[in-house]
Structure formats: structure tokens, C-alpha cells
Write a protein that holds these residues in place. Structure first.
Motif, PDB file in Angstrom:
ATOM      1  N   LEU A 330       6.338  12.155  -4.488  1.00 12.42           N
ATOM      2  CA  LEU A 330       6.373  10.748  -4.871  1.00 12.42           C
ATOM      3  C   LEU A 330       7.807  10.252  -4.828  1.00 12.42           C
ATOM      4  O   LEU A 330       8.749  11.002  -5.084  1.00 12.42           O
ATOM      5  CB  LEU A 330       5.829  10.561  -6.289  1.00 12.42           C
ATOM      6  N   ARG A 331       7.953   8.950  -4.538  1.00 14.89           N
ATOM      7  CA  ARG A 331       9.261   8.313  -4.601  1.00 14.89           C
ATOM      8  C   ARG A 331       9.177   7.096  -5.511  1.00 14.89           C
ATOM      9  O   ARG A 331       8.127   6.455  -5.615  1.00 14.89           O
ATOM     10  CB  ARG A 331       9.717   7.874  -3.213  1.00 14.89           C
ATOM     11  N   THR A 332      10.287   6.782  -6.157  1.00 16.59           N
ATOM     12  CA  THR A 332      10.345   5.562  -6.947  1.00 16.59           C
ATOM     13  C   THR A 332      10.035   4.368  -6.050  1.00 16.59           C
ATOM     14  O   THR A 332      10.630   4.205  -4.984  1.00 16.59           O
ATOM     15  CB  THR A 332      11.742   5.387  -7.573  1.00 16.59           C
ATOM     16  N   GLY A 333       9.086   3.544  -6.480  1.00 15.53           N
ATOM     17  CA  GLY A 333       8.675   2.398  -5.688  1.00 15.53           C
ATOM     18  C   GLY A 333       7.462   2.642  -4.827  1.00 15.53           C
ATOM     19  O   GLY A 333       7.011   1.731  -4.125  1.00 15.53           O
ATOM     20  N   ASP A 334       6.909   3.865  -4.852  1.00 16.38           N
ATOM     21  CA  ASP A 334       5.644   4.080  -4.151  1.00 16.38           C
ATOM     22  C   ASP A 334       4.578   3.157  -4.729  1.00 16.38           C
ATOM     23  O   ASP A 334       4.501   2.952  -5.955  1.00 16.38           O
ATOM     24  CB  ASP A 334       5.178   5.528  -4.302  1.00 16.38           C
ATOM     25  N   LEU A 335       3.755   2.626  -3.861  1.00 13.59           N
ATOM     26  CA  LEU A 335       2.672   1.728  -4.254  1.00 13.59           C
ATOM     27  C   LEU A 335       1.379   2.266  -3.678  1.00 13.59           C
ATOM     28  O   LEU A 335       1.315   2.609  -2.498  1.00 13.59           O
ATOM     29  CB  LEU A 335       2.944   0.326  -3.695  1.00 13.59           C
ATOM     30  N   TYR A 336       0.350   2.367  -4.522  1.00 14.00           N
ATOM     31  CA  TYR A 336      -0.956   2.731  -3.970  1.00 14.00           C
ATOM     32  C   TYR A 336      -2.035   1.789  -4.483  1.00 14.00           C
ATOM     33  O   TYR A 336      -2.056   1.404  -5.649  1.00 14.00           O
ATOM     34  CB  TYR A 336      -1.303   4.198  -4.209  1.00 14.00           C
ATOM     35  N   GLY A 337      -2.891   1.385  -3.546  1.00 13.36           N
ATOM     36  CA  GLY A 337      -3.952   0.438  -3.854  1.00 13.36           C
ATOM     37  C   GLY A 337      -5.252   1.151  -4.173  1.00 13.36           C
ATOM     38  O   GLY A 337      -5.554   2.213  -3.616  1.00 13.36           O
ATOM     39  N   SER A 338      -6.026   0.558  -5.030  1.00  6.81           N
ATOM     40  CA  SER A 338      -7.281   1.143  -5.495  1.00  6.81           C
ATOM     41  C   SER A 338      -8.351   1.162  -4.421  1.00  6.81           C
ATOM     42  O   SER A 338      -9.310   1.922  -4.499  1.00  6.81           O
ATOM     43  CB  SER A 338      -7.806   0.340  -6.683  1.00  6.81           C
ATOM     44  N   GLY A 339      -8.191   0.320  -3.405  1.00 12.11           N
ATOM     45  CA  GLY A 339      -9.301   0.027  -2.514  1.00 12.11           C
ATOM     46  C   GLY A 339     -10.075  -1.162  -3.060  1.00 12.11           C
ATOM     47  O   GLY A 339      -9.925  -1.561  -4.226  1.00 12.11           O
ATOM     48  N   THR A 340     -10.887  -1.763  -2.219  1.00 11.57           N
ATOM     49  CA  THR A 340     -11.636  -2.956  -2.601  1.00 11.57           C
ATOM     50  C   THR A 340     -12.456  -2.721  -3.864  1.00 11.57           C
ATOM     51  O   THR A 340     -13.181  -1.731  -3.971  1.00 11.57           O
ATOM     52  CB  THR A 340     -12.574  -3.387  -1.467  1.00 11.57           C
ATOM     53  N   VAL A 341     -12.337  -3.646  -4.813  1.00  7.05           N
ATOM     54  CA  VAL A 341     -13.072  -3.564  -6.072  1.00  7.05           C
ATOM     55  C   VAL A 341     -14.364  -4.355  -5.920  1.00  7.05           C
ATOM     56  O   VAL A 341     -14.335  -5.568  -5.679  1.00  7.05           O
ATOM     57  CB  VAL A 341     -12.245  -4.132  -7.240  1.00  7.05           C
ATOM     58  N   SER A 342     -15.493  -3.684  -6.048  1.00  8.24           N
ATOM     59  CA  SER A 342     -16.795  -4.348  -5.994  1.00  8.24           C
ATOM     60  C   SER A 342     -17.699  -3.771  -7.072  1.00  8.24           C
ATOM     61  O   SER A 342     -17.625  -2.584  -7.383  1.00  8.24           O
ATOM     62  CB  SER A 342     -17.470  -4.165  -4.629  1.00  8.24           C
ATOM     63  N   GLY A 343     -18.533  -4.635  -7.645  1.00  9.05           N
ATOM     64  CA  GLY A 343     -19.496  -4.211  -8.641  1.00  9.05           C
ATOM     65  C   GLY A 343     -20.893  -4.155  -8.056  1.00  9.05           C
ATOM     66  O   GLY A 343     -21.107  -4.387  -6.861  1.00  9.05           O
ATOM     67  N   PRO A 344     -21.896  -3.887  -8.893  1.00  7.96           N
ATOM     68  CA  PRO A 344     -23.266  -3.720  -8.402  1.00  7.96           C
ATOM     69  C   PRO A 344     -23.972  -5.021  -8.037  1.00  7.96           C
ATOM     70  O   PRO A 344     -24.997  -4.991  -7.358  1.00  7.96           O
ATOM     71  CB  PRO A 344     -23.969  -3.029  -9.572  1.00  7.96           C
ATOM     72  N   GLU A 345     -23.441  -6.156  -8.466  1.00 11.87           N
ATOM     73  CA  GLU A 345     -24.102  -7.435  -8.227  1.00 11.87           C
ATOM     74  C   GLU A 345     -23.451  -8.175  -7.065  1.00 11.87           C
ATOM     75  O   GLU A 345     -22.271  -7.967  -6.757  1.00 11.87           O
ATOM     76  CB  GLU A 345     -24.062  -8.289  -9.492  1.00 11.87           C
ATOM     77  N   GLU A 346     -24.223  -9.068  -6.419  1.00 11.77           N
ATOM     78  CA  GLU A 346     -23.705  -9.799  -5.258  1.00 11.77           C
ATOM     79  C   GLU A 346     -22.456 -10.594  -5.612  1.00 11.77           C
ATOM     80  O   GLU A 346     -21.510 -10.661  -4.820  1.00 11.77           O
ATOM     81  CB  GLU A 346     -24.785 -10.742  -4.712  1.00 11.77           C
ATOM     82  N   ARG A 347     -22.423 -11.193  -6.787  1.00 13.73           N
ATOM     83  CA  ARG A 347     -21.290 -12.023  -7.196  1.00 13.73           C
ATOM     84  C   ARG A 347     -20.051 -11.172  -7.505  1.00 13.73           C
ATOM     85  O   ARG A 347     -18.966 -11.718  -7.728  1.00 13.73           O
ATOM     86  CB  ARG A 347     -21.700 -12.829  -8.433  1.00 13.73           C
ATOM     87  N   GLN A 348     -20.193  -9.853  -7.487  1.00 13.66           N
ATOM     88  CA  GLN A 348     -19.096  -8.974  -7.857  1.00 13.66           C
ATOM     89  C   GLN A 348     -18.464  -8.268  -6.659  1.00 13.66           C
ATOM     90  O   GLN A 348     -17.707  -7.319  -6.834  1.00 13.66           O
ATOM     91  CB  GLN A 348     -19.602  -7.928  -8.860  1.00 13.66           C
ATOM     92  N   ARG A 349     -18.716  -8.749  -5.474  1.00 20.14           N
ATOM     93  CA  ARG A 349     -18.200  -8.096  -4.270  1.00 20.14           C
ATOM     94  C   ARG A 349     -16.798  -8.609  -3.948  1.00 20.14           C
ATOM     95  O   ARG A 349     -16.557  -9.807  -3.940  1.00 20.14           O
ATOM     96  CB  ARG A 349     -19.145  -8.339  -3.099  1.00 20.14           C
ATOM     97  N   GLY A 350     -15.888  -7.663  -3.657  1.00 22.02           N
ATOM     98  CA  GLY A 350     -14.477  -8.002  -3.528  1.00 22.02           C
ATOM     99  C   GLY A 350     -13.974  -8.246  -2.118  1.00 22.02           C
ATOM    100  O   GLY A 350     -12.766  -8.222  -1.883  1.00 22.02           O
ATOM    101  N   SER A 351     -14.871  -8.489  -1.167  1.00 22.98           N
ATOM    102  CA  SER A 351     -14.467  -8.795   0.210  1.00 22.98           C
ATOM    103  C   SER A 351     -15.473  -9.757   0.818  1.00 22.98           C
ATOM    104  O   SER A 351     -16.644  -9.783   0.430  1.00 22.98           O
ATOM    105  CB  SER A 351     -14.382  -7.522   1.054  1.00 22.98           C
ATOM    106  N   LEU A 352     -15.026 -10.527   1.798  1.00 25.68           N
ATOM    107  CA  LEU A 352     -15.951 -11.402   2.503  1.00 25.68           C
ATOM    108  C   LEU A 352     -16.929 -10.603   3.354  1.00 25.68           C
ATOM    109  O   LEU A 352     -18.063 -11.039   3.580  1.00 25.68           O
ATOM    110  CB  LEU A 352     -15.172 -12.383   3.384  1.00 25.68           C
TER     111      LEU A 352
END
Length: 405
Positions: A330-352
Motif C-alpha cells: 500500500l502507498r499513502t494516497g491509494d484509493l479503492y472503490g467499492s464497486g457499484t452499490v445496488s440494493g435488492p429493489e429496482e429503485r436501489q440500483r446504482g447504474s443506468l
């Protein structure tokens, strides 16, 4: 309103205090700031005025020196700043060091070292599997429940909220195209994510265990990992995302320290497959590393989705453990993304991609239908988390406008 008089219920009260980097109006000098309500405190100037030993960490043009200082120092600095903004004795000294947010320019708050993006939402992964592999008996790939899938992204195109996103061009090949064509992406998408910012580096060859998450990770922010779905679909076999993902990743101007989110920590969803020891977070001595973050996705001011981060199958601690288990440092300033956040319901989807089912069910917006993003569209992610005594902890928004290439 004076900066100290934050309204009751403000999600950016003294219980929050996220860090950023700003320039005062008319200046190009970058300074570390701490947000309080709708103001930003010049943290370095405050430390100098109050004779704080933390001045050398805060009188900087980025957060990197503070990030590298380690967990004990992070706690000391947070306690000190909390005392500064809550003790009436400091008002006369500090009030001139506040600036309204409307009068400052916000910058990328840290120098990004490496960028890694994961794929940690089971609901998102199943939706994508059903869209692209409808005939499969299981919409998840065979490895999905055994390890956090990820890829290395491009750190040089991580940009701060408010930066325009130029529509990328590249190769694409539709089902009816005999050969690939070149041109602007026509399936430009968003990915509503949470980004984790590494502070303390690690030694190459020494993996970081699950229990080391909060010793290495300083805080988190909202993240939009823009995606050109048509470019990605043609290029990603067999090595994965490349030009379809590397053109822009937007992050908030504010980094919320993990300590501000103690009351938002939750257990991960129930595991359905046994985990290998380095990923197994079921032991009683492993602290919960899920977070209850309530995200809202808006396009041109219209809310279109509310993805819940608490449903993420793989936690940030597991992602960090997997990212280093092969000995990667690891280096100071490393950034990691969770990946698209989506839930079980249609209104909870995190991408088009999911919200419109790959464009087949366009969203109805006040200014017209959307399968994917059009030039001029502004995408904004916002979020809050539960805090102590019923208070909300706000996360800084991340916004970007699509412009023609």
C-alpha cells in the motif's frame, strides 16, 4: 450566520468534520480545510493561531502528510479540531479563519497513488449477469462468492467533484456491426460507489490482515466511476476494463474520517459460501466493517435511485486484505472503490445499466427519457450515515457534467 452557529440537525456539524483542500477566493494557494456547516476552517492557520503541535500536518497543500501520520495521530488531530470548533473560548481567534463554501475553490484533497476498483455488490453482479448472460444457470461467475473481484484503474484521471467529464471515444462493435467502428461512446453510464482512502503504507511482501483495516484506511468518500459500456463490452475480453473505465473517476472534495462513522458500522450480509481464512470475518474478534450509508443518485436534479451501502457483500476490510494478500504494498494516497452499490429493489440500483436494463426500459425524467447519459447531463451522488443521538453524518457530494468530446 456565524460559522460556529451550525443549525440543529446539520449533517456537517461538529460530529462530522470532514477534511478537504481549498483555495480562498482570489488565491491559488491550496490549504487543508475542515468543513463545518456551510463553512470551511483553514486548519493550518487555526493550528498556528492556537499553538497546536499539529501545525506541520495541517499547513499543507494536500492531505497526504496527515494521511501518512497514522491512526493515533488521526485521533489526536480530530479531538483537537473538535475542541477548537466547540469551545467558545476559541471563537474570537478562529472566526476570521473560516470561509463560506461559496467563496472558495475546492480541489482534489489528496495525491492519488494507485486506484483499484472492486465489484462487491451481489445485487449489482446478479443484475449484470442476468442482462448479459440470461441463459446462465447462475448469474454470478463461479469465483464471485469466494473473493472480491477487482481491477487496477488509472489514478491520473481521478478528478474532484465539479470537474466536467468529456464523453470518451473508442472502439465499439454493436451486434449488427460487421467490424468495429470508432467514435464517441453512446452508452455512457455512472457507477455509484464509495471510495476508501489509504493513509498508512504497508511493506511489500507483507499482507494486511482484516484487523488492520482501520490502521491503514483514513476515511471514505463518494465516488462515481464513469463507464462507457459500449467501449468496455468490446475491449474487456480477456483482460478486463481499460479505456471504457479509465477516462474519469469523480470523487468528493471531502474525505470523511472513519472515526466520524462509528455509529454507522454494521455487520456484512450473511455469507452463503465458506471463506478462506484471510477473508473470514466471522470471528468474534473481527470488528464489523460494513457501513450503513444511504446514497442518492440524481440526474439533472431528479433523484433516480437510492442505493444502500449496507447491503454490500464484500466489505472494505476484505477488499484491503485481498488487495494485499499477494504481497502487494500500500502507498499513502491509494484509493479503492467499492464497486457499484445496488440494493435488492429496482429503485436501489446504482447504474443506468441496471436502472434501464441496458437501455431497454428508459428512465422518465422531466427533460426526457434516458437510456444512458446525454451531453449536458449532470450526475450528483449524495449520502448520509446514522450518527450518535439520531444525528446524520453527511458525506460530501460528488457531481459531474457530461460534455461532448
Amino acid at each position: 450566520m456565524p460559522p460556529f452557529d451550525v443549525p440543529e440537525g446539520d449533517p456537517f456539524g461538529p460530529h462530522n468534520l470532514p477534511y478537504g483542500v481549498f483555495s480562498p477566493s482570489g488565491s491559488t494557494e491550496r490549504r487543508v480545510g475542515v468543513r463545518l456547516g456551510d463553512h470551511v476552517l483553514d486548519a493550518g492557520a487555526a493550528a498556528a493561531a492556537l499553538g497546536s503541535p499539529h501545525q506541520s500536518l495541517l499547513a499543507r497543500p494536500t492531505l497526504n502528510t496527515l494521511l501518512a501520520a497514522g491512526r493515533a495521530t488521526w485521533s489526536e488531530v480530530r479531538r483537537a479540531i473538535t475542541a477548537w470548533v466547540t469551545d467558545p473560548a476559541h471563537r474570537a481567534t478562529l472566526e476570521p479563519l473560516f470561509r463560506p463554501l461559496s467563496e472558495v475553490t475546492l480541489h482534489l484533497p489528496f495525491e492519488v497513488a494507485d486506484y483499484v476498483d472492486f465489484y462487491a455488490s451481489e445485487h449489482h453482479a446478479r443484475n449484470v449477469g442476468q442482462i448479459f448472460r440470461p441463459e446462465a444457470a447462475d448469474s454470478l461467475t463461479p469465483n464471485w462468492k469466494h473473493l472480491p473481484i477487482g481491477y487496477h484503474g488509472r489514478s491520473g484521471t481521478v478528478v474532484v467533484s465539479g470537474t466536467d467529464v468529456v464523453r470518451p471515444s473508442g472502439q465499439r462493435k454493436g451486434p449488427g456491426d460487421p467490424t468495429p467502428v470508432f467514435g464517441p461512446s453512446i452508452r455512457l453510464d455512472i457507477e455509484a460507489e464509495v471510495g476508501f482512502v489509504v493513509g498508512v503504507p504497508s511493506e511489500m511482501g507483507r499482507p494486511v490482515a482484516l484487523g488492520g483495516f482501520r490502521d491503514h484506511v483514513f476515511g471514505l468518500c463518494l465516488l462515481n466511476d464513469w463507464s462507457a459500456r459500449d467501449i468496455q463490452a468490446w475491449e474487456y475480453v480477456p483482460l478486463g476494463p481499460f479505456l471504457g473505465k479509465s477516462f474519469a473517476t469523480s470523487v468528493s472534495a471531502w474525505i470523511t474520517p472513519l472515526e466520524a462513522l462509528e455509529h454507522a458500522r454494521v455487520a456484512a450480509p450473511e455469507r452463503t459460501h465458506p471463506l478462506l481464512p484471510y477473508l473470514d470475518d466471522s470471528a468474534p474478534d473481527i470488528e464489523p466493517s460494513g457501513y450503513d450509508l444511504r446514497i442518492t443518485v440524481a440526474i439533472n436534479g431528479q433523484a433516480v435511485a437510492e442505493p444502500p451501502f449496507s447491503t454490500m457483500y464484500w466489505t472494505a476490510a476484505q477488499q484491503l486484505a485481498h488487495m494485499t494478500v499477494n504481497g502487494a504494498s500500500l502507498r499513502t494516497g491509494d484509493l479503492y472503490g467499492s464497486g457499484t452499490v445496488s440494493g435488492p429493489e429496482e429503485r436501489q440500483r446504482g447504474s443506468l445499466l441496471e436502472l434501464t436494463w441496458n437501455g431497454s426500459e428508459p428512465l422518465e425524467l422531466p427533460d426526457g427519457k434516458r437510456g444512458f447519459l446525454e451531453d449536458g447531463d449532470v450526475v450528483t451522488l449524495s449520502a448520509w450515515a446514522p450518527g450518535a443521538d439520531g444525528r446524520r453524518v453527511g458525506l460530501g457530494k460528488v457531481s459531474g457534467r457530461v460534455v461532448a468530446g
